[in-house]
Design a protein around this motif. Structure first.
Motif, PDB file in Angstrom:
ATOM      1  N   MET A 115       0.846  -1.211   0.000  1.00 52.26           N
ATOM      2  CA  MET A 115       0.000   0.000   0.000  1.00 52.26           C
ATOM      3  C   MET A 115       0.870   1.246   0.000  1.00 52.26           C
ATOM      4  SD  MET A 115      -3.219  -0.894   2.513  1.00 52.26           S
ATOM      5  CE  MET A 115      -2.345  -1.628   3.889  1.00 52.26           C
ATOM      6  N   PHE A 149      -5.097   7.484  12.435  1.00 56.30           N
ATOM      7  CA  PHE A 149      -5.618   6.130  12.663  1.00 56.30           C
ATOM      8  C   PHE A 149      -5.970   5.983  14.136  1.00 56.30           C
ATOM      9  CE2 PHE A 149      -3.634   5.247   8.628  1.00 56.30           C
ATOM     10  CZ  PHE A 149      -4.229   4.090   8.124  1.00 56.30           C
ATOM     11  N   LEU A 206      -8.560   3.757   9.909  1.00 52.18           N
ATOM     12  CA  LEU A 206      -8.369   5.119   9.399  1.00 52.18           C
ATOM     13  C   LEU A 206      -9.569   5.988   9.758  1.00 52.18           C
ATOM     14  CD1 LEU A 206      -6.478   6.919   7.644  1.00 52.18           C
ATOM     15  CD2 LEU A 206      -7.924   6.294   5.693  1.00 52.18           C
ATOM     16  N   ALA A 260      -8.058  11.412   6.707  1.00 53.40           N
ATOM     17  CA  ALA A 260      -6.934  11.409   5.761  1.00 53.40           C
ATOM     18  C   ALA A 260      -7.103  12.537   4.759  1.00 53.40           C
ATOM     19  CB  ALA A 260      -6.842  10.075   5.017  1.00 53.40           C
ATOM     20  N   LYS A 312      -9.868  15.023   5.356  1.00 48.78           N
ATOM     21  CA  LYS A 312     -11.273  14.599   5.421  1.00 48.78           C
ATOM     22  C   LYS A 312     -11.465  13.459   6.422  1.00 48.78           C
ATOM     23  CE  LYS A 312     -12.281  15.540   0.579  1.00 48.78           C
ATOM     24  NZ  LYS A 312     -12.361  14.924  -0.738  1.00 48.78           N
ATOM     25  N   ARG A 321     -12.863   9.911   7.626  1.00 44.69           N
ATOM     26  CA  ARG A 321     -13.003   8.670   6.850  1.00 44.69           C
ATOM     27  C   ARG A 321     -13.750   7.638   7.682  1.00 44.69           C
ATOM     28  NH1 ARG A 321     -10.936   9.876   1.570  1.00 44.69           N
ATOM     29  NH2 ARG A 321      -9.651  11.727   1.976  1.00 44.69           N
ATOM     30  N   ILE A 322     -14.429   6.736   6.989  1.00 39.98           N
ATOM     31  CA  ILE A 322     -15.233   5.730   7.687  1.00 39.98           C
ATOM     32  C   ILE A 322     -15.109   4.386   6.993  1.00 39.98           C
ATOM     33  CG2 ILE A 322     -17.370   6.044   6.346  1.00 39.98           C
ATOM     34  CD1 ILE A 322     -18.876   6.005   9.040  1.00 39.98           C
ATOM     35  N   LYS A 323     -15.308   3.326   7.742  1.00 40.65           N
ATOM     36  CA  LYS A 323     -15.471   2.003   7.150  1.00 40.65           C
ATOM     37  C   LYS A 323     -16.861   1.531   7.528  1.00 40.65           C
ATOM     38  CE  LYS A 323     -14.201  -2.822   7.393  1.00 40.65           C
ATOM     39  NZ  LYS A 323     -15.599  -3.198   7.694  1.00 40.65           N
ATOM     40  N   LEU A 324     -17.647   1.148   6.523  1.00 39.27           N
ATOM     41  CA  LEU A 324     -18.985   0.638   6.798  1.00 39.27           C
ATOM     42  C   LEU A 324     -18.917  -0.861   7.052  1.00 39.27           C
ATOM     43  CD1 LEU A 324     -21.068   2.503   4.062  1.00 39.27           C
ATOM     44  CD2 LEU A 324     -20.362   3.285   6.313  1.00 39.27           C
ATOM     45  N   GLU A 375     -21.841  -4.465   7.398  1.00 40.91           N
ATOM     46  CA  GLU A 375     -23.208  -4.967   7.600  1.00 40.91           C
ATOM     47  C   GLU A 375     -23.464  -5.104   9.089  1.00 40.91           C
ATOM     48  OE1 GLU A 375     -24.352  -8.377   5.135  1.00 40.91           O
ATOM     49  OE2 GLU A 375     -22.677  -7.851   3.827  1.00 40.91           O
ATOM     50  N   LYS A 420     -19.328  -2.922  13.832  1.00 44.91           N
ATOM     51  CA  LYS A 420     -18.034  -2.824  13.184  1.00 44.91           C
ATOM     52  C   LYS A 420     -17.874  -1.520  12.397  1.00 44.91           C
ATOM     53  CE  LYS A 420     -16.073  -7.378  12.844  1.00 44.91           C
ATOM     54  NZ  LYS A 420     -15.359  -8.274  11.901  1.00 44.91           N
ATOM     55  N   THR A 479     -16.900   2.189  11.903  1.00 46.20           N
ATOM     56  CA  THR A 479     -15.847   2.914  12.627  1.00 46.20           C
ATOM     57  C   THR A 479     -16.298   4.338  12.970  1.00 46.20           C
ATOM     58  OG1 THR A 479     -14.798   3.715  10.597  1.00 46.20           O
ATOM     59  CG2 THR A 479     -14.054   1.574  11.445  1.00 46.20           C
ATOM     60  N   TYR A 484     -21.841   7.232   1.631  1.00 43.33           N
ATOM     61  CA  TYR A 484     -21.417   5.998   0.953  1.00 43.33           C
ATOM     62  C   TYR A 484     -22.596   5.104   0.603  1.00 43.33           C
ATOM     63  CZ  TYR A 484     -16.591   7.306   1.419  1.00 43.33           C
ATOM     64  OH  TYR A 484     -15.401   7.962   1.280  1.00 43.33           O
ATOM     65  N   ASN A 516     -23.707   3.978  -3.271  1.00 44.24           N
ATOM     66  CA  ASN A 516     -23.846   2.584  -3.691  1.00 44.24           C
ATOM     67  C   ASN A 516     -25.290   2.169  -3.946  1.00 44.24           C
ATOM     68  OD1 ASN A 516     -21.104   2.331  -3.285  1.00 44.24           O
ATOM     69  ND2 ASN A 516     -21.399   1.828  -1.126  1.00 44.24           N
TER      70      ASN A 516
END
Lengths: 470, 470
Positions: free
Chosen positions: A16, A32, A329, A332, A335, A337-340, A342, A346, A348, A465, A469
């Motif tokens: 990465m 982070f 994260l 960054a 801005k 940042r997020i992780k989605l 289901e 979980k 963030t 997001y 989608n």
């Protein structure tokens, strides 16, 4: 003992980082969060540890010439490898204090650095903090069971390879007094302690001579292992004989150790016999598959045991053996940042954040930590992180900010802390939590609240997001 | 990565060694057995590993000046410390081959050395062999589940501190093809593998650009992580887009990775969509709390997963997290030695011994290893080690001696083995065991027999100490 170079990492961090470098994103600043999702041991709290170890490693986390040659042979980009020649962690670490009591969901530590730095330190950070936090938490529970009795870490032989080294450090912070682990004693200034093994007794034709020789060699520090052949018929009478001989020379037998059989029953028998022989000061040490539950039970039955030697179950953090800490994260390139996921739990928490411990007007804990955006000030109202119907209100509370800069631009903000000081701090912090939070079975649940603004930020990103989608 | 000096030990080893030195017993020759009492994971076998690591450490296991200064400050005898200046392991190691299939009760390895040497290496020997044997056994079980699918070790971040290093080595021997652990890859010549983290995708404003940049940087080696926002609505279509773009440039997307949700369901959906897009060669990798049971279940449901990334449960050896290996004195100063116990199964086997694997006239395993005195030849009749009513008879059998000198006078008897060769050997050895021995639930029990002479020796010693204490 270790020489951690920057190849102590997962390959994907380097892969990465190469992309960031090639795309000119390597100077983008990132934040982070390190946090975990589930408390270990079905307990009510965790004790954060490993921070000093991490800082020490980060101060000198570089690629060696050999590392770069290896990466070159793996086909990585040569310009990127040139850049890595000068790689050094020059970011910031904003952290909970080592030894503090911490809870799931809320950030325990944050890394602020450029994308390459932040990514390359992820693996070692998780590796160090997950393990030591697990073991310090386990040690803290065992300390709870043992009350004022002495606790010695005997786990080196069953530890997960050189995990033994940091296990002994973590155990000391969590409340152990000493370790059998010589190198950990040397490097971390932990008192070391050693008795004898069955092999010592076996190597003699008779047990009594073995005990006598040991006592002669270690007049101040002899703990005789009494169960090689028969605890009550052989080990105990021989130990008493040697204890009396030492006494007549003006020396003192320090103790005997039980390592098999019913420890409570045997300890009572031994105590009685020792006392009757005038050896009231000889301590009884016990070992053999101990943990917080066995020690609790031995104490309930009033087994007169003065010293507990705890091995396997301590140093592997049985039964969990891993803390599920993650590194996500949050911010960054200017801005959030997020992780989605289901799974709502979980999801963030985006953005630069602060965490506060809330106390009421009497200075007592309210039972909740509050997570806010970093610059927020009004924290009177908090939301459940995952259940929109629940919220908390803090009236007349004082707030203690829990995250502080411990490293700026790759340099510590203060000198390394002594292990004893971390341990004392940890003990003080835990003492604030009532017994209910420290219960082993179904402990009282400490709450985490997130501020209105943080909730808004998270929901806005989530919708962004989702819409993208849809 | 490590620098193991001789202080990587329990203090009691040094305390005992001091007595041996002072009493002139330090030159007495001893034989210690390394063995374990219980198979890990309720399985039918264990895979012995860690031997090469141990030999490498023992070749240079000495006290540094700093070590001796530290021990001096702890009050150890200065003459003894002078003696330790020149300490070096100059004994013999008689061992099972690394990668061989091993069982409880029988010696896996023996140390023949003087009392001081034999004692000072105990802790590191147990620490190294217990852990790697545990992890190689776990890896072997996961390999069994995974069949021909590729297995990658992703566990570094959840490993027990630097236990990560040897965990990756042990996992490779047990059947993993690659690791994410860069330093283990470098030092042990294990193929390394890396995909991307959620943070990579999050660091971009949109997932598609993240995938494109990664593919551009890693045209031969891109595995795109598709679950950061929504696997089926976002990750998969974006990956297909990039896969097609790569194809049009004459490149090939290597794979996608699923890291959450129902892996079987999602893999089927992804496989179908990839195939329909003409991307039949794009592999599907899956990770997220995998172990041998989850993988078995995913395969039963025919989830079209090509690569399994296994982390935590592999590298900590979940749920056991420790092998109960012990190191017991069997012979010292020209006499066989024993340790008694109220628990018959904890009675040790005295004397210098050999272990044989018995095969019938067709060369098939008979289902038992035989433990004998070292020089014995007639092994037609064997006894249950702990149940006097049970015995075994071997007719027309061939016997393979399992213990061989791998170190003599502190020097290896042969050059270090390549990890790939150890792995291939291990696979071949395991293949001799029928499916019944490899079953996860209630596997067939492999037997251990002890010879008439060994039984006699043990009973004679047992009676000697019982009588002494009567």
């Amino acid at each position: 003992m270790h020489n951690f170079t920057a190849t102590y990492t997962d390959l994907y961090q380097i892969n990465m980082a190469q992309v960031y470098f090639q795309q000119g994103k390597h100077e983008h600043q990132a934040v982070f969060d390190y946090f975990f999702r589930k408390l270990p041991f079905e307990g009510g709290y965790a004790v954060f540890s490993g921070l000093e170890t991490l800082l020490e490693i980060l101060e000198d986390f570089r690629f060696s010439k050999e590392d770069l040659d290896f990466l070159n042979a793996q086909g990585l980009d040569s310009k990127f490898l040139d850049y890595l020649k000068d790689f050094k962690f020059q970011g910031n670490i904003i952290s909970s204090a080592e030894g503090d009591i911490v809870f799931p969901t809320r950030p325990v530590l944050q890394v602020e650095a450029n994308m390459v730095e932040a990514q390359l330190v992820e693996t070692i950070l998780l590796n160090i903090l997950n393990f030591q936090t697990l073991i310090t938490t386990k040690a803290s529970r065992i300390r709870k069971s043992a009350g004022d009795q002495m606790l010695i870490d005997f786990g080196m032989r069953r530890a997960q390879s050189s995990g033994a080294y940091h296990a002994s450090r973590a155990a000391f912070i969590g409340g152990f007094e000493a370790t059998s682990n010589v190198v950990a004693g040397k490097d971390f200034n932990i008192p070391i302690s050693g008795t004898m093994a069955h092999s010592f007794v076996q190597s003699y034709d008779d047990e009594l001579t073995a005990f006598r020789d040991f006592a002669q060699s270690h007049p101040d520090n002899s703990i005789l292992l009494v169960d090689t052949y028969d605890t009550l018929k052989s080990g105990l009478p021989n130990a008493i004989k040697v204890g009396k001989e030492m006494k007549s020379r003006g020396e003192e037998l320090k103790g005997i150790r039980l390592d098999s059989g019913d420890l409570s029953y045997l300890a009572k028998k031994c105590r009685k016999a020792l006392d009757e022989a005038g050896l009231q000061d000889v301590k009884i040490a016990a070992s053999n598959q101990l943990d917080e539950y066995v020690i609790r039970s031995l104490k309930e039955q009033q087994g007169p045991i003065d010293v507990f030697g705890v091995g396997t179950n301590l140093v592997i953090g049985d039964p969990d053996a891993a803390l599920d800490g993650v590194y996500k994260l949050a911010f960054a390139n200017d801005k959030p940042r997020i992780k989605l996921s289901e799974n709502l739990a979980k999801l963030t928490l985006p953005h630069k954040k602060q965490v506060y411990r809330m106390r009421n007007s009497e200075g007592k804990l309210t039972g909740a930590d509050a997570v806010t955006l970093r610059e927020e000030t009004n924290i009177a109202h908090m939301n459940h992180p995952f259940d929109a119907s629940k919220s908390l209100r803090f009236n007349d509370c004082t707030e203690e900010a829990l995250l502080h800069y411990v490293m700026k631009d790759g340099k510590r903000t203060e000198p390394p802390k002594r292990l004893q000081d971390i341990k004392a701090y940890s003990r003080k912090r835990l003492a604030e939590f009532t017994e209910e939070f420290q219960r082993f079975e179904n402990p009282h649940l400490y709450k985490i609240g997130i501020s209105d603004q943080l909730l808004e930020e998270r929901e806005a990103l989530r919708n962004h997001y989702k819409t993208q989608n849809a």
